[in-house]
Design a protein around this motif. Structure first.
Motif, PDB file in Angstrom:
ATOM      1  N   UNK A  79      33.286  39.033  71.936  1.00 21.42           N
ATOM      2  CA  UNK A  79      32.720  40.060  72.519  1.00 21.42           C
ATOM      3  C   UNK A  79      31.852  41.047  71.575  1.00 21.42           C
ATOM      4  N   UNK A  80      31.869  40.522  70.344  1.00 25.16           N
ATOM      5  CA  UNK A  80      31.098  41.426  69.317  1.00 25.16           C
ATOM      6  C   UNK A  80      30.001  40.751  68.692  1.00 25.16           C
ATOM      7  N   UNK A  81      28.995  41.125  68.782  1.00 29.34           N
ATOM      8  CA  UNK A  81      27.870  40.357  68.312  1.00 29.34           C
ATOM      9  C   UNK A  81      27.278  41.007  66.875  1.00 29.34           C
TER      10      UNK A  81
ATOM     11  N   UNK B  35      28.953  37.616  60.928  1.00 25.96           N
ATOM     12  CA  UNK B  35      27.862  38.209  61.815  1.00 25.96           C
ATOM     13  C   UNK B  35      27.155  39.319  61.246  1.00 25.96           C
ATOM     14  N   UNK B  36      26.001  39.612  61.627  1.00 22.47           N
ATOM     15  CA  UNK B  36      25.288  40.535  60.963  1.00 22.47           C
ATOM     16  C   UNK B  36      25.840  41.922  60.971  1.00 22.47           C
ATOM     17  N   UNK B  37      25.759  42.493  59.735  1.00 20.61           N
ATOM     18  CA  UNK B  37      26.268  43.825  59.598  1.00 20.61           C
ATOM     19  C   UNK B  37      24.977  44.968  59.060  1.00 20.61           C
TER      20      UNK B  37
ATOM     21  N   UNK C  70      20.124  35.393  70.513  1.00 18.71           N
ATOM     22  CA  UNK C  70      20.949  34.665  70.556  1.00 18.71           C
ATOM     23  C   UNK C  70      21.863  34.597  69.188  1.00 18.71           C
ATOM     24  N   UNK C  71      23.275  34.657  69.635  1.00 19.06           N
ATOM     25  CA  UNK C  71      24.002  34.976  68.374  1.00 19.06           C
ATOM     26  C   UNK C  71      23.997  33.974  67.342  1.00 19.06           C
ATOM     27  N   UNK C  72      24.021  32.433  67.914  1.00 15.39           N
ATOM     28  CA  UNK C  72      24.007  31.497  66.790  1.00 15.39           C
ATOM     29  C   UNK C  72      22.631  31.459  66.019  1.00 15.39           C
TER      30      UNK C  72
END
Ligand code: HXC
Length: 257
Positions: free
Chosen positions: A48-50, A95-97, A200-202
């Motif tokens: 659920x977290x992107x 994941x992006x920070x 797009x998360x990936x």
């Protein structure tokens, strides 16, 4: 889960971490680093977290590692404790920070900011490595990351003198992405993070990996790495969806698969 030194929450597709020791300007002690890592690792595996947003409560982002905690440390303590293992792991979060910096980001606080992928800065933020004034130097990547970002010339000057870097200078030298008025900092940072969370998360994940690779590999190796990630994206549903949506002249709906 409750944390002592940070505040953690979720909002839409964002995982939020706020350093929460405002009385000591969010001085970073060892348990705080472990807590940050713990929160990031749980966001990392939470579908659920992107994107992750990192900020500081009170008048500073963080004024450095906790000097009271470090004052009596010695070399062997550090070695046996493997002092920077949590920091190393932080730099590997996939994941992006997105960091939001207001007030001071000094020493370890600046190093933590440099672990972020994007940095939004209040106009009043002040960055710097004052370690030289304490008879030490950065230990969590400061000499390396700042030099790679801003170049040897300014890194030498800033690290030799310990002088502060204004938000405007930080922007000029590519240390931060954008300056925002203090009042709007969180709001604008959240907007930027939401925008990334909708991609797009990936793609985002493999882009992050490839860019970080560029920082420490020769071009041909990085090219090879990029290419493999590019190929890999063609086995995602999101690639099919993204291109199909373009062809059908509609907005894509990305699922992160
Ligand atoms: C412990 C700290 C702290 C720190 C501030 N405080 N920074 N405590 N470690 N790094 C505490 C102060 O002692 C004070 O506590 C309270 O926070 C408020 O700070 P003040 O100094 O009263 O505020 P101000 O006068 O506005 O000055 C702000 C400041 C100053 C310029 C940022 O606090 C400062 O110089 N801090 C230290 C900055 C620094 O040297 N950072 C690098 C640390 S070494 P009390 O109890 O008195 O109210 C480092 C190495 C990293 O980071 C290695 C790898 C992780």
């Amino acid at each position: 889960k409750t944390y002592e030194y940070i505040e953690v929450s979720k909002q839409d597709q964002l995982g939020l971490i706020a350093l929460n020791r405002p009385k000591v300007l969010n001085a970073i002690n060892r348990p705080m680093v472990s807590e940050i890592l713990d929160a990031m690792e749980s966001f990392e595996t939470d579908i659920g977290v992107r994107a992750i947003v990192l900020s500081g409560k009170g008048r500073a982002f963080a004024a450095g590692a906790d000097i009271d905690e470090m004052a009596n440390d010695n070399a062997i303590d550090f070695e046996l404790r493997n002092q920077f293992k949590d920091w190393d792991r932080l730099a590997m979060i996939k994941k992006p920070i997105i960091g939001a910096v207001q007030g001071f980001a000094l020493g370890g606080g600046f190093e933590l900011a440099l672990c972020c992928d994007l940095l939004y800065s209040a106009d009043d933020a002040e960055f710097g490595f004052p370690e030289v004034n304490l008879g030490v130097m950065p230990g969590a990547g400061g000499t390396q990351r700042l030099t790679k970002l801003a170049g040897k010339t300014k890194a030498m000057e800033w690290l030799f003198t310990g002088k502060r870097i204004s938000a405007r200078e930080a922007l000029h030298h590519g240390i931060v992405n954008q300056l925002i008025s203090k009042e709007l900092l969180m709001e604008e940072t959240m907007k930027a993070a939401e925008q990334i969370a909708n991609q797009a998360p990936i793609s985002i994940r493999l882009i992050k990996e490839a860019i970080l690779k560029a920082v420490d590999t020769p071009l041909n190796e990085g090219m090879e790495f990029e290419r493999k990630n590019f190929y890999l994206l063609f086995s995602t549903d999101d690639q099919k969806e993204g291109m199909q949506a373009f062809i059908e002249k509609r907005k894509p709906h990305f699922k992160g698969k």
